[in-house]
Design an enzyme around this catalytic site. Structure first.
Site, PDB file in Angstrom:
ATOM      1  N   ASN A  70       0.873  -1.172   0.000  1.00 24.56           N
ATOM      2  CA  ASN A  70       0.000   0.000   0.000  1.00 24.56           C
ATOM      3  C   ASN A  70       0.907   1.218   0.000  1.00 24.56           C
ATOM      4  O   ASN A  70       1.397   1.652   1.050  1.00 24.56           O
ATOM      5  CB  ASN A  70      -0.905  -0.012   1.228  1.00 24.56           C
ATOM      6  CG  ASN A  70      -1.864   1.171   1.273  1.00 24.56           C
ATOM      7  OD1 ASN A  70      -1.765   2.095   0.470  1.00 24.56           O
ATOM      8  ND2 ASN A  70      -2.767   1.163   2.220  1.00 24.56           N
ATOM      9  N   ARG A 113      -2.537  -2.070  -3.581  1.00 23.69           N
ATOM     10  CA  ARG A 113      -3.740  -1.272  -3.376  1.00 23.69           C
ATOM     11  C   ARG A 113      -3.663  -0.054  -4.296  1.00 23.69           C
ATOM     12  O   ARG A 113      -2.692   0.696  -4.277  1.00 23.69           O
ATOM     13  CB  ARG A 113      -3.838  -0.796  -1.930  1.00 23.69           C
ATOM     14  CG  ARG A 113      -5.037   0.133  -1.698  1.00 23.69           C
ATOM     15  CD  ARG A 113      -4.995   0.758  -0.315  1.00 23.69           C
ATOM     16  NE  ARG A 113      -6.153   1.607  -0.100  1.00 23.69           N
ATOM     17  CZ  ARG A 113      -6.078   2.869   0.305  1.00 23.69           C
ATOM     18  NH1 ARG A 113      -4.896   3.435   0.514  1.00 23.69           N
ATOM     19  NH2 ARG A 113      -7.166   3.565   0.499  1.00 23.69           N
ATOM     20  N   HIS A 173     -12.968   2.558   0.070  1.00 19.74           N
ATOM     21  CA  HIS A 173     -12.923   1.519   1.102  1.00 19.74           C
ATOM     22  C   HIS A 173     -13.538   0.212   0.587  1.00 19.74           C
ATOM     23  O   HIS A 173     -14.026  -0.610   1.364  1.00 19.74           O
ATOM     24  CB  HIS A 173     -13.677   1.938   2.372  1.00 19.74           C
ATOM     25  CG  HIS A 173     -13.094   3.103   3.093  1.00 19.74           C
ATOM     26  ND1 HIS A 173     -13.864   4.008   3.807  1.00 19.74           N
ATOM     27  CD2 HIS A 173     -11.815   3.525   3.226  1.00 19.74           C
ATOM     28  CE1 HIS A 173     -13.094   4.933   4.338  1.00 19.74           C
ATOM     29  NE2 HIS A 173     -11.846   4.671   3.998  1.00 19.74           N
ATOM     30  N   ARG A 230     -12.703  15.177   7.846  1.00 20.63           N
ATOM     31  CA  ARG A 230     -13.479  15.522   6.650  1.00 20.63           C
ATOM     32  C   ARG A 230     -14.928  15.808   7.023  1.00 20.63           C
ATOM     33  O   ARG A 230     -15.493  15.162   7.907  1.00 20.63           O
ATOM     34  CB  ARG A 230     -13.441  14.389   5.629  1.00 20.63           C
ATOM     35  CG  ARG A 230     -12.061  14.064   5.110  1.00 20.63           C
ATOM     36  CD  ARG A 230     -12.121  12.898   4.137  1.00 20.63           C
ATOM     37  NE  ARG A 230     -10.804  12.338   3.897  1.00 20.63           N
ATOM     38  CZ  ARG A 230     -10.562  11.051   3.668  1.00 20.63           C
ATOM     39  NH1 ARG A 230     -11.565  10.187   3.661  1.00 20.63           N
ATOM     40  NH2 ARG A 230      -9.340  10.624   3.467  1.00 20.63           N
ATOM     41  N   GLU A 288      -8.216  -5.575   5.141  1.00 20.81           N
ATOM     42  CA  GLU A 288      -8.081  -5.176   3.740  1.00 20.81           C
ATOM     43  C   GLU A 288      -6.873  -5.835   3.087  1.00 20.81           C
ATOM     44  O   GLU A 288      -6.908  -6.157   1.895  1.00 20.81           O
ATOM     45  CB  GLU A 288      -7.995  -3.661   3.649  1.00 20.81           C
ATOM     46  CG  GLU A 288      -9.280  -2.967   4.090  1.00 20.81           C
ATOM     47  CD  GLU A 288      -9.182  -1.457   4.085  1.00 20.81           C
ATOM     48  OE1 GLU A 288      -9.373  -0.871   2.999  1.00 20.81           O
ATOM     49  OE2 GLU A 288      -8.928  -0.875   5.151  1.00 20.81           O
TER      50      GLU A 288
END
Length: 386
Positions: free
Chosen positions: A11, A76, A165, A226, A369
């Site tokens: 990643n 990823r 996601h 956010r 993940e």
């Protein structure tokens, strides 16, 4: 077909590279780590140096990047646009398409590309697979994906809902069905991925039909820094009245909003600690966070028609009993009954936290993940070898 069973999951972020080496034969993880602060003094100068450090760490375990035991590298990649609806074996053409999508993810795809280019140069003989954050959400219908703006303009600039996601939502929805002892095809699940970034999805029979993040990861739930959903006129107002530039508005919405904007802290643990001490700003931030979350649960219940389970995952979802309790409170009309004792238990295992009589199961399913990326990568190379 090769007998190699190890998949290296990478990643590559803008200033870090996370990795895990996963053995697909038994699920073990011989190596894992994080190289961060790339480009800073006394740290790796660039991604090539960072991946070199990872290779050195793997060699110490007898499993360098040149090891014949490594079957593939899974990367990823944040944005796959409309072009990628599933993982892809990386070729020059695939890499060109990922480059073309950089305008949709200017902070993420370039770093993902860099990681791919470096490892392809190091191991040109090794299959490498791109696994996209957006791919699981490619199944949402046009009625959910389209924004109500000029169609020609939207098509020209690829403006639509993509969602993110995806590997987490796919993993958690499938494992929620397993927790219920049912097949994914028979279960409708609302997945709540609650970390510093947060997103919700509605998954019908293993297929995503709606998700909260949109063109970018900014839309949807209240997050750590956010804003989530916002009247778009707020941006125009800030530019006209406050004289803020596009860059300043971007920083405001992505880094100075959400929980941090509301109370100064983006860590839910700190927010709940301050709440317990009677801090009003922290209490308001928590209430705003929960209100948005409950709105999405209600909306996705309407979208799915029948909900079998609501699954909490990621850092906040897995560890904050307070968030789960508040989000599920007074949902008797939907058939949700949380068991306070089960909800209070801390565990790294997937588990139900609802009562036996609850019509909708409430689950806590730790996401993985990296394992999802490894499984998808291994599946791609096995198909290629057949």
């Amino acid at each position: 077909m090769t007998d190699a069973t190890l998949v290296l999951v990478l990643n590559s972020g803008s200033s870090s590279v996370k990795y895990q080496l996963i053995d697909m034969a038994d699920g073990s993880r011989p190596a894992a780590g994080l190289v961060e602060r790339i480009g800073e003094p006394s740290f790796p100068a660039d991604h090539a140096a960072a991946i070199g450090l990872i290779g050195a760490e793997l060699r110490e375990k007898g499993l360098g990047l040149d090891s014949p035991r490594i079957a593939a590298i899974g990367h990823r990649v944040v944005h796959g646009g409309r072009y990628f609806s599933r993982p892809a074996l990386i070729t020059d053409r695939v890499l060109d398409e990922v480059r073309r999508l950089v305008p949709l993810a200017p902070l993420h795809n370039p770093a993902n590309i860099t990681g791919i280019e470096i490892t392809r140069a190091l191991r040109p003989d090794l299959p490498q697979v791109a696994v996209f954050d957006t791919a699981f959400h490619a199944t949402i219908p046009e009625s959910a994906a389209r924004y109500a703006i000029d169609t020609e303009l939207a098509d020209e600039y690829a403006i639509r809902r993509y969602g993110f996601h995806g590997t987490s939502h796919q993993y958690v929805s499938r494992h929620t069905a397993e927790l219920l002892g049912r097949s994914p095809e028979s279960v409708n699940v609302i997945v709540l991925h609650l970390g510093n970034g947060a997103s919700a999805s509605a998954v019908a029979g293993g297929v995503c039909v709606e998700t909260s993040m949109g063109l970018t990861p900014l839309e949807g739930l209240v997050m750590g820094t956010r804003s989530g959903d916002l009247d778009p006129a707020v941006l125009l107002h800030l530019q006209r009245v406050a004289g803020m530039s596009v860059e300043e508005v971007d920083v405001l919405l992505n880094r100075r909003s959400g929980l941090k904007g509301l109370c100064g802290d983006n860590d839910m643990r700190e927010v709940t600690r301050r709440m317990a001490e009677g801090d009003q700003r922290a209490t308001l931030a928590f209430d705003v966070y929960i209100h948005r979350l409950r709105k999405y649960v209600g909306a996705y219940t309407a979208v799915l028609g029948r909900v079998d389970a609501i699954a909490f995952t990621a850092g906040v979802g897995e560890n904050s009993a307070a968030v789960r309790a508040a989000a599920m409170a007074n949902l008797d009309a939907l058939g949700v009954e949380l068991d306070p004792a089960l909800n209070a238990v801390r565990s790294a295992e997937a588990r139900l936290v609802s009562t036996e009589s609850s019509r909708i199961a409430v689950a806590v399913v730790p996401t993985d993940e990296e394992l999802e990326i490894a499984e998808q990568t291994f599946a791609v190379i096995r198909r290629t070898d057949e």
